[in-house]
Design an enzyme around this catalytic site. Structure first.
Site, PDB file in Angstrom:
ATOM      1  CE  LYS A  25      -1.723   1.803   3.889  1.00 32.15           C
ATOM      2  NZ  LYS A  25      -1.578   3.249   4.101  1.00 32.15           N
ATOM      3  CG  ASN A  26       2.478   2.808   3.554  1.00 27.87           C
ATOM      4  OD1 ASN A  26       1.286   3.069   3.396  1.00 27.87           O
ATOM      5  ND2 ASN A  26       3.029   2.707   4.752  1.00 27.87           N
ATOM      6  CB  CYS A  50      -4.801  11.294  11.278  1.00 25.17           C
ATOM      7  SG  CYS A  50      -3.322  10.396  11.661  1.00 25.17           S
ATOM      8  NE  ARG A  94       0.619  10.371  10.083  1.00 18.79           N
ATOM      9  CZ  ARG A  94       0.228   9.321   9.382  1.00 18.79           C
ATOM     10  NH1 ARG A  94      -0.934   8.772   9.613  1.00 18.79           N
ATOM     11  NH2 ARG A  94       0.996   8.814   8.444  1.00 18.79           N
ATOM     12  CG  ASP A 106       2.987   1.553   9.339  1.00 14.52           C
ATOM     13  OD1 ASP A 106       2.585   2.393  10.157  1.00 14.52           O
ATOM     14  OD2 ASP A 106       3.097   1.804   8.115  1.00 14.52           O
ATOM     15  NE  ARG A 117      -7.333   4.587   4.852  1.00 20.69           N
ATOM     16  CZ  ARG A 117      -6.672   5.550   5.462  1.00 20.69           C
ATOM     17  NH1 ARG A 117      -7.011   5.890   6.683  1.00 20.69           N
ATOM     18  NH2 ARG A 117      -5.688   6.178   4.882  1.00 20.69           N
TER      19      ARG A 117
HETATM   20  C1  UD1 Z   1       4.475   6.917   6.398  1.00 18.04           C
HETATM   21  C2  UD1 Z   1       3.566   5.753   6.191  1.00 18.04           C
HETATM   22  C3  UD1 Z   1       2.974   5.280   7.508  1.00 18.04           C
HETATM   23  C4  UD1 Z   1       4.082   5.021   8.515  1.00 18.04           C
HETATM   24  C5  UD1 Z   1       5.021   6.207   8.625  1.00 18.04           C
HETATM   25  C6  UD1 Z   1       6.239   5.949   9.486  1.00 18.04           C
HETATM   26  C7  UD1 Z   1       2.633   6.095   3.980  1.00 18.04           C
HETATM   27  C8  UD1 Z   1       1.430   6.427   3.163  1.00 18.04           C
HETATM   28  N1  UD1 Z   1       2.481   6.135   5.304  1.00 18.04           N
HETATM   29  O1  UD1 Z   1       3.680   7.986   6.913  1.00 18.04           O
HETATM   30  O2  UD1 Z   1       2.235   4.095   7.277  1.00 18.04           O
HETATM   31  O3  UD1 Z   1       3.512   4.771   9.777  1.00 18.04           O
HETATM   32  O4  UD1 Z   1       5.510   6.572   7.322  1.00 18.04           O
HETATM   33  O5  UD1 Z   1       6.954   4.872   9.011  1.00 18.04           O
HETATM   34  O6  UD1 Z   1       3.668   5.757   3.469  1.00 18.04           O
HETATM   35  N2  UD1 Z   1       6.500  14.620  10.752  1.00 18.04           N
HETATM   36  C9  UD1 Z   1       6.620  15.965  11.038  1.00 18.04           C
HETATM   37  N3  UD1 Z   1       6.603  16.844   9.987  1.00 18.04           N
HETATM   38  C10 UD1 Z   1       6.504  16.436   8.683  1.00 18.04           C
HETATM   39  C11 UD1 Z   1       6.397  15.066   8.417  1.00 18.04           C
HETATM   40  C12 UD1 Z   1       6.396  14.166   9.477  1.00 18.04           C
HETATM   41  O7  UD1 Z   1       6.713  16.368  12.179  1.00 18.04           O
HETATM   42  O8  UD1 Z   1       6.477  17.277   7.784  1.00 18.04           O
HETATM   43  C13 UD1 Z   1       6.518  13.644  11.876  1.00 18.04           C
HETATM   44  C14 UD1 Z   1       5.245  12.803  11.977  1.00 18.04           C
HETATM   45  O9  UD1 Z   1       4.245  13.469  12.696  1.00 18.04           O
HETATM   46  C15 UD1 Z   1       5.764  11.565  12.649  1.00 18.04           C
HETATM   47  C16 UD1 Z   1       7.179  11.416  12.075  1.00 18.04           C
HETATM   48  O10 UD1 Z   1       7.516  12.692  11.586  1.00 18.04           O
HETATM   49  O11 UD1 Z   1       5.844  11.770  14.026  1.00 18.04           O
HETATM   50  C17 UD1 Z   1       7.334  10.409  10.976  1.00 18.04           C
HETATM   51  O12 UD1 Z   1       6.330  10.593  10.015  1.00 18.04           O
HETATM   52  P1  UD1 Z   1       6.516  10.230   8.477  1.00 18.04           P
HETATM   53  O13 UD1 Z   1       7.693   9.333   8.308  1.00 18.04           O
HETATM   54  O14 UD1 Z   1       6.478  11.479   7.687  1.00 18.04           O
HETATM   55  O15 UD1 Z   1       5.195   9.406   8.207  1.00 18.04           O
HETATM   56  P2  UD1 Z   1       4.254   9.465   6.926  1.00 18.04           P
HETATM   57  O16 UD1 Z   1       5.061   9.686   5.709  1.00 18.04           O
HETATM   58  O17 UD1 Z   1       3.110  10.368   7.211  1.00 18.04           O
END
Ligand code: UD1
Length: 427
Positions: A22-23, A123, A128, A313, A405
């Site tokens: 999915k990701n 969320c 996030r 995850d 999902r």
């Molecule tokens: C992706 C995955 C999700 C997984 C996560 C961590 C997808 C669609 N989703 O989510 O399943 O759980 O990686 O492996 O691929 N953060 C910030 N600012 C930002 C971006 C992130 O503070 O601009 C923080 C987030 O709140 C979180 C951490 O960084 O605490 C890691 O998040 P991130 O790796 O970005 O997760 P996603 O890409 O949203």
């Protein structure tokens, strides 16, 4: 609304086909925006999120055609073509339902010179924010304006230009947006402290197949030599390491043995070492991996962290498994601040879990008992299914749309290996 009903206690044995990830799919789909030629994605999982993403791309002017949608076939083939981009707006209504929609930002600014994307908001599992995504685009020269819950990003005259992006901490999504923007920026971009998740490597490989020049795959520094244009390509989505890990936990919690067809060992090092530490026998078999329980489940001490460490995850699924361990486990969630919503539901089934801030102490119990439980997010839902498979009596999992999902044909796959599981619709 649908419910899943499980009568627990069956030992699972047999073979499960692992679907496309999915990701990975959710970051490969927006690559279609980067070229006017067709991008064909194979091994796409049939999931609600994939359909929603395709729908968003349709709204931006991307045509999508699907083949291979035969009823008994896993995986779909989708050809996407963005001959021209007719809209650069990702509206709130779509982004709030699927956070990954924010991944159109980088490619839209890179190709069309602008994008207006709704900010996703919080969320179920935490705040996030997307600040790192925005900083990455700024480092490539984009001008940003934030108003009324939307970010409007505009490339400078002449388009994005290469630059250095230094992430203060690892973000999967921000690395993906940065990479998709940098491939069409002028000159060289260096992304430091990049995420190394296998889905990032899958994205880089797809972009390379489309004509991009990227160095440093699998490392935390990605160097991109921007191109004026990319071309079409055909690319197969990697197998889902989280789905594979989830079914491995199903084998363990039921004292069973499952062949995970298509699972790739190198994408799941810490999941497999965690399973082995818990007492699993993990074997390489042709075309996949075999995971078998071998006596009691042993307790673990695990902390989630970016790849190659243990993935957030998989935290909920391991927690369900460890609820049946012989001894006390310690789980620490370092990525998301609110990712223990499955705990009260597992407690309803007899699990002994105590949450202290970011840590959860799981005291293994001899038996779990079936109950009515509520799915709260995707991986939390899977932990309830796992607990249900091992519990005495009947478990009903409500709010199944979370599972849809991210788990393709869950009931079918589990029925195929001996689980007593069915979906009922309340109309
Ligand atoms: C992706 C995955 C999700 C997984 C996560 C961590 C997808 C669609 N989703 O989510 O399943 O759980 O990686 O492996 O691929 N953060 C910030 N600012 C930002 C971006 C992130 O503070 O601009 C923080 C987030 O709140 C979180 C951490 O960084 O605490 C890691 O998040 P991130 O790796 O970005 O997760 P996603 O890409 O949203």
């Amino acid at each position: 609304m649908d419910r899943i009903i499980i009568k627990g206690g069956n030992r699972l044995e047999g073979k499960i086909c692992i679907s496309g990830a999915k990701n990975a799919a959710l970051t490969l789909l927006p690559c279609a925006l980067l070229t006017d030629e067709p991008l064909t994605l194979r091994n796409l999982p049939r999931l609600a999120d994939v359909d929603s993403f395709a729908h968003l791309l349709n709204q931006l002017g991307v045509s999508t055609t699907v083949e291979g949608a035969r009823p008994n076939e896993f995986g779909r083939v989708m050809t996407l073509r963005a001959s021209s981009i007719t809209s650069t707006v990702a509206p709130y209504d779509i982004v709030r339902k699927m956070r990954a929609s924010v991944l159109v930002l980088g490619p839209l600014v890179a190709r069309a010179g602008e994008a207006t994307v709704s900010l996703p908001g919080g969320c179920a599992i935490g705040m996030r924010p997307v600040d790192l995504h925005l900083k990455a685009l700024e480092a490539l020269g984009a001008e940003l304006e934030i108003a009324a819950g939307y970010v409007k990003a505009r490339a400078p005259d002449g388009g994005l230009r290469g630059g250095t992006i230094r992430f203060p901490f690892v973000s999967v999504g921000a690395t993906e947006n940065a990479l998709m923007a940098a491939v069409l920026a002028k000159g060289e971009t260096v992304i430091e402290n990049a995420a190394r998740e296998p889905e990032i490597t899958d994205l880089a490989k797809c972009l390379i197949a489309m004509g991009a020049e990227i160095e440093g795959l699998r490392t935390d520094t990605l160097t991109v030599h921007g191109k004026d244009r990319l071309h079409g390509a055909t690319y197969a989505v990697m197998p889902d390491r989280i789905e594979a890990g989830s079914y491995a936990c199903a084998a363990m919690i039921t004292g069973g043995s499952l062949v995970l067809e298509g699972a790739r060992k190198e994408t799941m090092p810490s999941i497999l070492s965690g399973l082995e530490d818990a007492g699993a026998i993990v074997e390489d078999v042709r075309g996949g991996l075999k995971v078998s329980a071998d006596g009691a489940i042993r307790p673990l001490s695990i902390s989630t962290a970016p790849f190659p460490a243990f993935p957030t995850d998989m935290q909920a699924q391991f927690m369900a498994m460890l609820a049946r361990a012989e001894g006390t486990s310690l789980l620490t969630e370092t990525i998301f601040e609110n990712r223990y919503m499955h705990v009260p539901e597992l407690q309803r089934m007899g699990a002994e879990i105590e949450v202290r801030g970011r840590a959860a102490v799981v005291r293994g119990v001899d038996r779990l008992v079936g109950a009515q439980v509520m799915a709260t997010d995707l991986r939390a839902s899977m932990s309830l299914v796992l607990a249900g498979l091992a519990a005495e009596g009947e478990t009903q999992v409500h709010r199944v749309y979370h599972l849809d999902r991210g788990y393709e044909r869950l009931e079918e796959k589990l029925q195929g290996v001996g689980a007593d599981i069915e979906r009922v619709s309340d109309g």
